[in-house]
Every structure is written in structure tokens, then in C-alpha cells.
Design an enzyme around this catalytic site. Structure first.
Site, PDB file in Angstrom:
ATOM      1  N   CYS A  26       0.477   6.887  -4.301  1.00  0.00           N
ATOM      2  CA  CYS A  26       1.540   7.327  -3.405  1.00  0.00           C
ATOM      3  C   CYS A  26       2.836   7.314  -4.209  1.00  0.00           C
ATOM      4  O   CYS A  26       2.814   7.398  -5.432  1.00  0.00           O
ATOM      5  CB  CYS A  26       1.622   6.426  -2.175  1.00  0.00           C
ATOM      6  N   ALA A  27       3.968   7.173  -3.564  1.00  0.00           N
ATOM      7  CA  ALA A  27       5.245   7.237  -4.265  1.00  0.00           C
ATOM      8  C   ALA A  27       5.453   6.061  -5.217  1.00  0.00           C
ATOM      9  O   ALA A  27       6.120   6.191  -6.242  1.00  0.00           O
ATOM     10  CB  ALA A  27       6.388   7.290  -3.259  1.00  0.00           C
TER      11      ALA A  27
END
Length: 468
Positions: A26-27
Site C-alpha cells: 500500500c502507500a
């Protein structure tokens, strides 16, 4: 930073490529589903170059590398492991397949409610703003035209999501259960149809009409399900099961007509005749039980729940609280549960800040300081898994702060005008407490201050080396 070296360290620490079921990012985090968790060396993972924390949640092993860095480590990791990267959704599905039934059930609730949170948040924020404006106008603090279009329209907009909540839930639930979301929405519409007595009027007017069902076997109140959650989810689950089975047995030339008709009619009848009355009673019992716990004398119940809230985050079961929030909003006009979550989240931030300021290790500082800020914004995972739980005593300090903040919230009767799983607690949570802003700020100060102080006293920087 040597991204390839970091990726190799992760690969070695998890037991090699053969132990990987799925990988994504993810980020900020590398997300892995592991075949055999017994082969994972968490100490080695925590000491991997660039790693800012390691934790397990919802069947996934997650290594925090930070924005930008994680992308490069991920690319090197998949190349070294010789695997094809997966999407976050594919990783979630792989993790869910390994989870026990109760975790899968809780994940399902999260999948239903998380997509509709923006709508609930928008209404909740606007309700808080309008309530604050009404208070200031009625008490002479503001002199504005309450008959103007902006004010009147804002008043209408503020409760729209809650007025039509069963439709939002039904649409989302049908997507999760594999049914037609538009048929699900119809079930939600049936449950708040204008020909049914509005549920909000029952307390003041009583039930006005009863309808015999199943040939006069018994009668049910013709009352809508405004504000209810569990009956809607159960009804749409049933509709989805009926629809999917009909698709298999109805000839293709008749499927378009027969399947929607039978699915909606059968589900609608069973919903009003059986599902609604039964599960409304169950839901009301849950909400009343939670409220009784929160209202225990001297705030004892809230003290306990405020202290245990972060433990449920660690277990990954905190999404279920949305049902409690929505149920309380429907029944009382406020959710008295959300302030407990806010107190617990801010407290974990206070504990992480104590670690950041007291530690002499630059890696710990660089990890703990942004984690503390994130927790104060309502996102606690970096603080809990990356810092506090890693050294444990800070986590206990966070539990103490959450308990004390929740105790104060209970004593002053603090309630929120809206809800949200994450991001609407902490600093931004004040927008849901504009009717009691001072009490909310005091609660946050207590939670943050107690957790900071307790962590400062019980945690020693030398423990970083001991845990290294």
C-alpha cells in the site's frame, strides 16, 4: 538506502520465496500473506534496513517502510522472490481464506461499512456543524438568517445519509455477498417504504398498524427500519443467496424476469414478516447492553472499554463497532462509543511521543514521532504496531490513557454526531463534537497526557537494545 539489500533481508526473514502465498504493498507497507508463520523471524524483519515496524493484522504480515520507499523495496522483493505482485484486494482475499470464521465475519462487516463511511462522515460532520450553529443562534452568540437557502438546505443535507441509511447498507452488502447491488437497494427501500410507519415516530405515537402474516398465523407491526443495521444486512444476505441459486436453475431466457421478481418478493416478505422483527429485537438488545455498560456508575464501563479498545484494534475486530455507532445514533441521536475510540487512539499517540522524546536511538525517534502524529489524526496502526506494541510498555501506557480519557467522556456524557472507523477520531473528531467542544478537548488532553506520563515512567530507552 540499498533497496535490494532490504528486500533480501525481508525475504530471508520470512523463510524464503516458498513461504509466500501473496505479496502487495500500500502507500507505506509491504503486505504479505505467509504460508507458515512459524518460519518468520520477526526480530530480523524489524532490523531489516529501512523497516519502521512489523505487525500482523487480518491475516497479513505487514512491514512498514514508508511512502516512496515501500514501492522500491517491493519491486526488488518480487524480483528476488520470483513472484508476480498481487493487488491489495487479492492479498486481502488470500489472507481471508486462512482466517477463522469469526475473523471472516468481522471482515465482511468491514467490507460492507467501510465503503459507505464517506457518506456517513459527511452527514455526521454537517450535523455537528448545524447543531453548533443552532446552539449559537438560539443563545444569541450568532445573528444569522436561518431562513436563508444555504442554512435550510444544509439542515436538509445533514441527516440525509442517516435517513436513507438502510439503502446505503443494502447496496453495499449486496456487492459483498455477491448479489445484484440494485436489487439490494430495493430491499433497503422496502424497509423504509413510506407506507410503513416511520420508526422515529413509534416512541411518541406507538405502533399504529399491525399486519397479519402467513395466513393469519401472527401479526407484525407495520413499522419501517430507519436507522437499523443488522436486519438490513441479514435481509440482503438472504436475497443474495436466493438470487445466486435462481441464476443457476432458471432458464436463461427467463432469468432476467423471474430471478429479480422472485428474489425481491420472497426476501421482502420474509424481511417484513420474520427477519425484521427478530433481528431488530436482537439489535436493540445489543445497543441497550452497550449503553448499560457505558453508563455503569462512576464511568467504570467506559474506563474498561477505553482501556481495551486498542486491544481490539490489534485483534483486527474494531470494524464491528460501526454497528454500535450507527445503532446508538439511531436510538439516541449520538454515539457514545466513538469518543471512547477517540480517547484510545489519541492515547496511543501520547505513548508513541513519549518513546520518541525519551529514546536516544535515531531510528526509533524517526519511527515514533510521525506515528504519534498519525495516531492523533485517528490512524493508530503505525503507533501501535510499529512502536508501542513492539516495546510493550508504551502500549500499556496507551491503554491507561485510553481508559482515563474514556472515563471522563462517560462522566460528562460526551457523544458524537457521526461515526467512522478511522480518520474521524483524534483531532478531526472535534467536528463530530461541536456541541461539546471543550469536553472533547479535555478528554483528548487527559488521554494524551496520562499515556505520555505513564509511558515516560515505565519505559526505559535501554529496552530498545534489549528488544533489538
Amino acid at each position: 538506502m540499498d533497496y535490494k539489500h532490504a528486500a533480501q533481508q525481508v525475504l530471508d526473514a520470512i523463510g524464503g520465496a516458498s513461504n509466500i502465498v501473496s505479496a502487495a504493498h500500500c502507500a507505506t507497507r509491504l503486505r504479505l500473506v505467509i504460508a507458515d508463520n512459524g518460519k518468520v523471524d520477526k526480530k530480523a524483519l524489524e532490523n531489516a534496513e529501512g523497516a519502521k515496524g512489523v505487525f500482523e493484522a487480518q491475516g497479513q504480515l505487514q512491514i512498514i517502510f514508508g511512502t516512496g520507499t515501500v514501492n522500491k523495496v517491493y519491486d526488488e522483493f518480487t524480483a528476488l522472490a520470483g513472484i508476480t505482485g498481487a493487488t491489495k484486494e487479492e492479498v486481502k482475499q488470500a489472507a481471508a481464506a486462512k482466517a477463522p470464521w469469526y475473523q471472516r465475519a468481522i471482515k465482511t462487516l468491514g467490507d460492507i461499512f467501510v465503503p459507505i463511511i464517506p457518506a456517513i462522515v459527511a452527514s455526521g460532520f454537517l450535523m455537528g456543524i448545524m447543531e453548533a450553529l443552532n446552539f449559537m443562534v438560539n443563545n444569541g452568540f450568532l445573528n444569522i438568517d436561518t431562513s436563508g437557502s444555504v442554512y435550510v438546505f444544509a439542515q436538509i443535507f445533514s441527516n440525509t445519509a442517516y435517513t436513507f441509511l438502510p439503502i446505503l447498507i443494502a447496496f453495499s452488502a449486496a456487492k459483498v455477498f455477491g448479489g445484484n447491488p440494485f436489487l439490494g437497494a430495493v430491499i433497503g427501500m422496502i424497509m423504509i417504504h413510506p407506507n410503513l410507519q416511520n420508526a422515529w415516530t413509534v416512541a411518541s405515537e406507538g405502533v399504529q398498524t399491525y399486519q397479519p402474516v402467513f395466513g393469519g398465523l401472527y401479526s407484525i407491526p407495520l413499522v419501517g427500519y430507519q436507522g437499523h443495521v443488522i436486519p438490513v444486512v441479514i435481509a440482503v444476505w438472504l436475497m443474495s443467496q436466493i438470487e445466486k441459486r435462481l441464476h443457476k436453475i432458471v432458464p436463461a431466457m427467463l432469468d432476467l424476469f423471474v430471478t429479480p421478481l422472485v428474489s425481491v418478493f420472497v426476501t421482502g416478505y420474509l424481511t417484513l414478516a420474520v427477519i425484521g422483527p427478530i433481528f431488530t429485537t436482537i439489535e436493540d438488545s445489543i445497543i441497550n447492553g452497550v449503553q448499560a455498560l457505558i453508563q455503569l456508575p462512576f464511568g467504570v464501563g467506559s474506563f474498561i472499554m477505553g482501556g481495551l479498545y486498542a486491544v481490539t484494534v490489534v485483534a483486527g475486530i474494531h470494524h464491528m463497532y460501526t454497528i454500535i455507532d450507527l445503532g446508538q445514533l439511531s436510538k439516541f441521536g449520538y454515539t457514545y462509543w466513538l469518543p471512547l475510540a477517540s480517547a484510545a487512539n489519541v492515547a496511543q499517540g501520547g505513548a508513541a511521543l513519549a518513546v520518541a522524546l525519551k529514546s536516544k536511538d535515531q531510528k526509533v525517534k524517526s519511527m515514533a514521532l510521525p506515528s504519534a502524529l498519525s495516531a492523533c489524526m485517528g490512524i493508530t496502526e503505525p503507533a501501535i504496531f510499529g512502536v508501542n506494541l513492539r516495546y510493550f510498555k508504551p502500549f500499556l501506557g496507551g491503554l491507561a490513557g485510553g481508559a482515563c480519557g474514556a472515563l471522563y467522556a462517560s462522566i460528562v456524557g460526551l457523544g458524537a454526531t457521526g461515526t467512522g472507523v478511522t480518520g474521524v477520531t483524534g483531532i478531526f473528531g472535534i467536528l463530530l463534537h461541536l456541541h461539546m467542544p471543550l469536553q472533547y478537548l479535555i478528554m483528548m488532553a487527559i488521554s494524551f497526557g496520562v499515556s505520555f506520563a505513564v509511558t515516560w515512567v515505565i519505559w526505559k530507552p535501554e529496552e530498545v537494545k534489549e528488544n533489538a
